[in-house]
Design a protein around this motif. Structure first.
Motif, PDB file in Angstrom:
ATOM      1  N   CYS A 225      -2.338  -8.708  -4.425  1.00  0.00           N
ATOM      2  CA  CYS A 225      -1.065  -7.983  -4.480  1.00  0.00           C
ATOM      3  C   CYS A 225       0.118  -8.933  -4.275  1.00  0.00           C
ATOM      4  O   CYS A 225      -0.003  -9.972  -3.618  1.00  0.00           O
ATOM      5  CB  CYS A 225      -0.999  -6.920  -3.384  1.00  0.00           C
ATOM      6  N   VAL A 249      -2.506   2.458  -4.378  1.00  0.00           N
ATOM      7  CA  VAL A 249      -2.381   2.302  -5.830  1.00  0.00           C
ATOM      8  C   VAL A 249      -1.517   3.414  -6.408  1.00  0.00           C
ATOM      9  O   VAL A 249      -0.641   3.166  -7.246  1.00  0.00           O
ATOM     10  CB  VAL A 249      -3.779   2.295  -6.478  1.00  0.00           C
ATOM     11  N   CYS A 259      -0.429  -1.504 -11.939  1.00  0.00           N
ATOM     12  CA  CYS A 259      -1.656  -1.935 -11.270  1.00  0.00           C
ATOM     13  C   CYS A 259      -2.711  -2.104 -12.355  1.00  0.00           C
ATOM     14  O   CYS A 259      -2.840  -1.255 -13.243  1.00  0.00           O
ATOM     15  CB  CYS A 259      -2.113  -0.896 -10.241  1.00  0.00           C
TER      16      CYS A 259
END
Length: 452
Positions: A225, A249, A259
């Motif tokens: 991330c 998410v 994502c």
């Protein structure tokens, strides 16, 4: 230069100006120039202009195309690995900055931070057990790099695991990337079943990740991330002991971030060794559904289908097959009249596949979430017993035919226990939270429209 991979759903009938693709399935009407660009994408000849990139970006947002990059702006030096641990010392990946967060293990974990792959590792000890989400947040607070990779202690990382994940960050809108999490090969019938049916293994196709899509979540067993974005959204929800990765998410996607699921990297997750352990895990997953449904209304619906598909299968359920076939035929005619620029055979194909997919969803819902209701109805309504039994048996038989293997049939009893354990957890969570969202179907219209 960006390359694009077609999603497996991609179809452009007759090489024309209509594309049907994405997840959920969407219809795109293209200009003549747009059709030319689509043809180039299909052959791998992809011009890079601002206008073309803008058009293709819409396909990426819809899950119809998947960008591929040779490299991105980050290297391993830009990554810190955070590993939450409880009761066992994780295997430390070499050549990286690593923070191990001991979530109040008893006795405390010890790591030799002066030798081997553990050299330079930071061990952060928590005074009380706070769960994986809060433990990851504690590690995140000590990260000074641009990216953070969360890695669970029961995961084995292959050589070169980071490179495909880092490449995805060439897209500036991507904030989270997850690899494929496969079951680690080991001995035992349950472990072998887990290897074939792990809920963490999301397949070998790349995907965008968002609620209601083909890959609606990714586990935090391994995720990479952007640190700044993760801190902006407050990291993981520390009130969730399970489902905190799904919630993260979905929050990121709801804010417009991308994502990605990137199966070019495959990590191995230690499977549950016994049926009891598997049942406990699945029930825990199910219990997380109600808290997630409260935070993300509609995202946990056990089925998503058109009202027409629901009518078709309801008629089959009450043993009115000819009426069901008539309704299905009517939907095919209606779709052909609505989508006049789509070949009739393509419209018919979409209708058939749509109704079959709806049937599969209903079967899954019966065996997974609605089984207590289905069982009660079957006990008091003899005519319902055949449809309920079919919901349990038909998917395994269909998979056996498709795969030309008896394995799906052999796996079926364990899979029933697996799914019913999840459903029991869902019901427990629904009653505890007083949140019915995970039990309620969601009816949609089709086709969705896109531009291009």
């Amino acid at each position: 230069m960006t390359r694009y991979r077609l999603d497996r759903s991609w179809r452009r009938p007759g090489a024309g100006t209509v594309v049907v693709a994405g997840s959920p399935l969407r219809l795109f009407r293209l200009s003549t120039g747009g059709a030319q660009v689509a043809a180039m994408v299909e052959t791998g000849d992809q011009p890079q202009t601002a206008a073309v990139e803008q058009m293709l970006d819409r396909f990426v947002d819809a899950g119809a195309l998947h960008p591929e990059y040779d490299s991105g702006p980050y290297s391993v030096d830009d990554v810190t690995v955070v590993m939450p641990a409880f009761g066992e010392v994780p295997s430390i990946p070499g050549g990286l900055r690593v923070i191990v967060v001991d979530d109040a293990s008893a006795p405390p974990l010890t790591i030799d931070t002066t030798a081997g792959d553990s050299a330079g590792t930071t061990l952060l000890r928590l005074d009380r057990n706070v769960g994986p989400g809060a433990a990851r947040n504690a590690g995140l607070a000590s990260v000074s790099s641009s990216l953070v990779a969360f890695v669970d202690s029961d995961v084995t990382l292959p050589d070169g695991w980071l490179a495909p994940l880092l490449a995805a960050f060439a897209d500036p809108r991507v904030v989270l990337v997850a690899p494929r999490v496969a079951g680690a090969p080991t001995t035992g019938a349950i472990a072998a079943y887990e290897e074939r049916h792990s809920p963490l293994d999301l397949g070998d196709e790349p995907a965008r990740v968002a609620a209601g899509t083909r890959v609606s979540y990714v586990p935090a067993a391994v995720i990479v991330c952007r640190v700044d974005i993760l801190r902006d959204v407050g990291g993981f929800d520390e009130s969730l002991r399970l489902g905190e990765d799904v919630d993260l998410v979905w929050r990121l996607a709801e804010l417009g971030h991308r994502c990605r699921y990137e199966p070019a990297t495959v990590v191995l997750h230690r499977p549950r060794p016994t049926m009891g352990a598997l049942v406990c895990q699945r029930a825990g997953y199910g219990r997380s559904a109600a808290p997630l449904a409260r935070r993300h209304p509609g995202a946990l619906a056990p089925v998503r289908m058109s009202g027409w598909s629901a009518a078709v299968w309801a008629l089959f359920l009450v043993r009115r097959p000819w009426s069901a076939i008539a309704v299905a035929a009517g939907t095919a005619v209606a779709l052909q009249r609505k989508l006049t620029d789509l070949p009739k055979e393509e419209s018919a194909r979409l209708v058939v596949l749509g109704h079959l997919a709806a049937g599969r969803q209903l079967s899954k819902a019966v065996t997974r979430v609605w089984w207590p209701i289905a069982a009660a109805i079957a006990l008091v309504v003899p005519r319902a017993r055949v449809p309920v039994a079919a919901a349990f048996i038909a998917p395994a038989l269909a998979d056996a035919v498709r795969q030309r293997s008896a394995t799906p049939v052999r796996d079926a009893p364990t899979q029933w226990v697996d799914e019913m354990a999840y459903g029991a957890g869902v019901w427990a969570g629904v009653m505890a939270e007083r949140e019915p969202g995970p039990l309620l179907p969601r009816f949609t219209t089709w086709p969705r429209r896109g531009g291009g």
